[in-house]
Every structure is written in structure tokens, then in C-alpha cells.
Design a protein around this motif. Structure first.
Motif, PDB file in Angstrom:
ATOM      1  N   GLU A   1       0.843  -1.211   0.000  1.00 52.08           N
ATOM      2  CA  GLU A   1       0.000   0.000   0.000  1.00 52.08           C
ATOM      3  C   GLU A   1       0.873   1.253   0.000  1.00 52.08           C
ATOM      4  N   ILE A   2       1.959   1.206   0.787  1.00 45.68           N
ATOM      5  CA  ILE A   2       2.863   2.361   0.863  1.00 45.68           C
ATOM      6  C   ILE A   2       3.539   2.610  -0.486  1.00 45.68           C
ATOM      7  N   TYR A   3       4.048   1.525  -1.111  1.00 43.51           N
ATOM      8  CA  TYR A   3       4.687   1.644  -2.438  1.00 43.51           C
ATOM      9  C   TYR A   3       3.688   2.274  -3.415  1.00 43.51           C
ATOM     10  N   LYS A   4       2.471   1.731  -3.401  1.00 45.02           N
ATOM     11  CA  LYS A   4       1.453   2.183  -4.343  1.00 45.02           C
ATOM     12  C   LYS A   4       1.114   3.656  -4.120  1.00 45.02           C
ATOM     13  N   GLU A   5       0.957   4.013  -2.860  1.00 46.45           N
ATOM     14  CA  GLU A   5       0.600   5.390  -2.510  1.00 46.45           C
ATOM     15  C   GLU A   5       1.705   6.365  -2.938  1.00 46.45           C
ATOM     16  N   THR A   6       2.952   5.989  -2.654  1.00 45.03           N
ATOM     17  CA  THR A   6       4.079   6.852  -3.014  1.00 45.03           C
ATOM     18  C   THR A   6       4.165   7.007  -4.532  1.00 45.03           C
ATOM     19  N   ALA A   7       4.019   5.891  -5.254  1.00 46.54           N
ATOM     20  CA  ALA A   7       4.096   5.941  -6.716  1.00 46.54           C
ATOM     21  C   ALA A   7       2.942   6.766  -7.287  1.00 46.54           C
TER      22      ALA A   7
ATOM     23  N   GLU B   1       7.569  -4.575  -9.214  1.00 46.38           N
ATOM     24  CA  GLU B   1       6.727  -3.368  -9.220  1.00 46.38           C
ATOM     25  C   GLU B   1       5.261  -3.732  -9.449  1.00 46.38           C
ATOM     26  N   LYS B   2       5.036  -4.766 -10.258  1.00 43.57           N
ATOM     27  CA  LYS B   2       3.660  -5.206 -10.534  1.00 43.57           C
ATOM     28  C   LYS B   2       2.917  -5.579  -9.253  1.00 43.57           C
ATOM     29  N   LYS B   3       3.693  -6.067  -8.258  1.00 43.13           N
ATOM     30  CA  LYS B   3       3.092  -6.452  -6.959  1.00 43.13           C
ATOM     31  C   LYS B   3       3.262  -5.317  -5.945  1.00 43.13           C
ATOM     32  N   PHE B   4       3.754  -4.181  -6.387  1.00 37.83           N
ATOM     33  CA  PHE B   4       4.122  -3.071  -5.488  1.00 37.83           C
ATOM     34  C   PHE B   4       5.075  -3.572  -4.409  1.00 37.83           C
ATOM     35  N   GLN B   5       6.099  -4.260  -4.880  1.00 36.44           N
ATOM     36  CA  GLN B   5       7.131  -4.774  -3.983  1.00 36.44           C
ATOM     37  C   GLN B   5       8.505  -4.492  -4.589  1.00 36.44           C
ATOM     38  N   THR B   6       9.540  -4.824  -3.804  1.00 30.98           N
ATOM     39  CA  THR B   6      10.904  -4.735  -4.310  1.00 30.98           C
ATOM     40  C   THR B   6      11.575  -6.083  -4.074  1.00 30.98           C
ATOM     41  N   ARG B   7      12.572  -6.404  -4.899  1.00 32.51           N
ATOM     42  CA  ARG B   7      13.261  -7.678  -4.777  1.00 32.51           C
ATOM     43  C   ARG B   7      13.982  -7.769  -3.421  1.00 32.51           C
ATOM     44  N   GLU B   8      14.640  -6.639  -3.049  1.00 29.21           N
ATOM     45  CA  GLU B   8      15.418  -6.606  -1.805  1.00 29.21           C
ATOM     46  C   GLU B   8      14.593  -6.023  -0.659  1.00 29.21           C
TER      47      GLU B   8
END
Ligand SMILES: *Cc1c(COP(=O)(O)O)cnc(C)c1O
Length: 356
Positions: free
Chosen positions: A41-47, A233-240
Motif C-alpha cells: 500500500e505504501i509503495y502504491k501510494e508513493t508511486a 513493481e507489478k506487486k508493489f514490492q521490491t526484490r530486496e
């Protein structure tokens, strides 16, 4: 003593940061798993906020890196099989070029003066150039390239991708993303955030190039190659495990900037910088270093006749922190930031220090 940071990076924190850090602690953001729903949610909101603030179209993806230099390295790795072309006029554009050299690419560079823009018409960009690299606001010398000149490069070289570094001009600078393939920045300058987070904005064409290079068995890197960044990014995640705290803060500060109004921020930036340049234009002792119309609106360089150490020390005693010149121009220059975190009143108070 209260200190105000007119340094060009890291710089003065955006005024709302202390409140957001307090909330982040209460919400346990710093302990949050990067595989949790809340992180996505945070990734999505920031983007989403960044998209709105900077007018980033759906054709462009937003990835997080650790810094701007990482953005440069990923860009070269993922879009250049052989040839990149670099415009070099200062330390950061030289860094971009050096990264391509270190990655063993067939690198060409066109050097420009350090106190005005490039003579783009005389840059012979070979037809087999895969990527053109421009540092739009060269923080080391305070030269800003008008976006129109960069768009023209793209129009004249449609076969090549174009990457711009806007670390020290964003969010002031307006970008027409339909003419820019890759945009690189970090957040400790114009966004007034703690250091340790980079943003990489990449279009479909650049992503396709990375996939093509991977198919050709070219080395596009590992955990942060473009296909991997896209997959997560598709999952609003990062690899690390990313800098969750600063991604959260970037979301909050962009929300604040949206509420304040990006046009207001841009107008205020222009009003503040006018005060600064007008002041030094009329100041006998020290003069602006860069020639118009290439003077940066966000990182101002003043030629202080080799006295920067003395001035920086004197200003610090009054609570004003500024940057000396970069590298070999350390003593020659004083560098002053004009980022959104600094108010008109703070700029006025700062300039008063020179009249006494
Ligand atoms: C500061 C700066 C960088 C480097 O940023 P990092 O986040 O430290 O990697 C790159 N380019 C420009 C123009 C800068 O001002």
C-alpha cells in the motif's frame, strides 16, 4: 543553535518531516515486512503521488533504487549493449560517463563549458548510439540545461533512448515524459528527505531494450535489472529489503506538496532564486558564476574569489550551512540550494548575512 541547511545535498528537510517520522514510529513502519500488504500500500501510494505531482504517464514505471548513482548504473547495464553517448560538463555527468566506462561499454563523450550550456549542434551523435545521457542540472557547477534542448536531442536521434539525471532540479523541473525514456533522481535534495533512496522512471521502450539485451545474453545485472524491477513493481514490492521508511516519507512529502500545489512550489522557487541572483548581481565582492540562460534555479553557484572556506565558516557561526565548491573548485565557489524546503523568509534572512 538552530541551523538552516542551504547545502545542495543532503539538504534542509521538508518542514513536515518531523511529524511524519513521529507517525511512522507510531505505525511501526521501520519494522514493517516488505512482503506485507501494508508495504505494498505504501509503495502504491508513493508511486501514485509521484505520478500526480510530476505528471508521469502510465507508459512509465516507477522503480526504487538506493541512490541516483545506482540509477545510472542500472540504466547503462539495461539499455546499452555497446554504445552510449554522454554530455559532460561537471562531476556528476562525468560520473555517469565513468560508470559506462567501468561497465566496459563503447563510450563517447562530448564536453561542454563549466559556466554555460552545451553546443549541442556540434555534437556528432553516431547513428548506432543506443543511449544518450544528460545531467539536466549539474550540481557541481550550477549549470542547468533547458528541457527544450534535451527534447530536441531526442527528436533528432529517435533511434536512441535518452536518460536524464534531475537529482537537484526535481520537483521544480517540468518533464514531458513522452520525450524522455529514463529519468533518474534521489530524494535528499529537492524533496528534502533523508538520503538513501533513489527513484528510476522507465518507459516501455527501455524495458523492451533490457529484455532484448537479456535474450542476446548481454549482462543486464542481477537483482535490480529492469525485468526484475518490473516483476516486483507489478506487486508493489521490491526484490530486496528496501528503505521502507524513506519510501513512506516520500509518499507523505509528495502528498504535502500536492496539497500545497506544484505550481505554487515552482512559482516560489522562481521568486526565491530571483532574490538570490539579483542580490549577487548587485554585490560587488562575489558574482554568480554561470552565464544566463544556463543558471540553475535550484543550485546556485557564486564565484567567491577563493574565499569559500572563510565564508562558509562565518555563515555557519550564524546557523546558515552552505556548500563549498565541488572538487577542484572547492575554494573558488559557494553553492547555495534553493529547494522547496526553504521558505522565502529563510532566503531573505540568509541574504541579510552578506550585507552586514
Ligand atoms: C547528488 C547528485 C547525484 C548523486 O546522488 P546519489 O543519491 O548520492 O547517488 C547524481 N547526480 C546529481 C546531479 C547530483 O546532484
Amino acid at each position: 543553535m538552530k541551523q538552516t541547511f542551504f547545502t545542495v545535498g543532503p539538504s534542509q528537510l521538508y518542514p513536515t518531516i518531523p511529524g511524519h517520522i513521529k507517525n511512522a514510529l507510531q505505525e511501526n513502519i521501520f519494522s514493517l515486512s516488505h512482503r506485507s500488504k501494508r508495504f505494498s500500500e505504501i509503495y502504491k501510494e508513493t508511486a501514485t503521488n509521484l505520478r500526480q505531482l510530476l505528471n508521469i504517464p502510465a507508459t512509465h514505471h516507477i522503480f526504487f533504487t538506493s541512490c541516483a548513482l545506482e540509477g545510472m548504473e542500472r540504466t547503462i547495464q539495461n539499455t546499452v549493449e555497446k554504445k552510449s553517448f554522454h554530455f559532460v560538463n561537471g562531476s556528476f555527468s562525468r560520473e555517469f560517463w565513468q560508470i559506462a566506462v567501468d561497465l566496459k561499454k563503447d563510450v563517447e563523450r562530448f564536453d561542454g563549458p563549466n559556466d554555460e550550456g552545451f553546443d549541442f549542434a556540434n555534437a556528432k551523435i553516431p547513428k548506432n548510439t543506443e543511449l544518450i545521457c544528460v545531467v539536466q542540472n549539474e550540481t557541481s557547477i550550477g549549470v542547468a540545461i533547458p528541457m527544450e534542448e534535451i527534447y530536441q536531442l531526442k527528436t533528432e536521434n529517435p533511434q536512441a533512448l535518452i536518460a536524464i539525471d534531475v537529482v537537484s532540479s526535481i520537483p521544480y523541473i517540468t518533464i514531458d515524459f513522452s520525450l524522455i525514456d529514463i529519468t533518474i533522481f534521489s530524494v535528499q535534495k529537492g524533496f528534502g528527505l533523508p538520503a538513501g533512496l533513489g527513484v528510476l522512471i522507465v518507459n516501455e521502450k527501455a524495458l523492451e531494450k533490457a529484455s532484448l539485451l537479456a535474450k542476446k545474453n548481454s549482462n543486464i545485472g542481477s537483482y535490480h535489472n529492469f525485468p526484475k524491477l518490473l516483476e516486483f513493481e507489478k506487486k508493489f514490492q521490491t526484490r530486496e529489503t528496501p528503505n521502507v521508511g524513506t519510501i513512506y516519507l516520500l509518499g507523505k512529502v509528495t502528498e504535502d506538496m500536492l496539497a500545497y500545489g506544484i505550481e505554487t512550489i515552482r512559482n516560489e522557487t522562481e521568486n526565491k532564486v530571483k532574490l538570490i541572483y539579483d542580490f549577487f548581481e548587485n554585490y560587488k565582492k562575489y558574482q554568480p558564476y554561470v552565464k544566463d540562460p544556463y543558471r540553475s534555479k535550484t543550485t546556485i553557484v557564486i564565484d567567491v574569489n577563493g574565499e569559500s572556506e572563510k565564508i562558509v565558516k562565518k555563515l555557519a557561526e550564524k546557523g546558515y550551512i552552505v556548500s563549498q565548491g565541488y572538487g577542484k573548485r572547492k575554494d573558488m565557489h559557494m553553492r547555495i540550494a534553493n529547494f522547496p524546503s526553504l521558505s522565502i523568509q529563510q532566503v531573505k534572512n540568509f541574504l541579510k548575512q552578506f550585507s552586514t
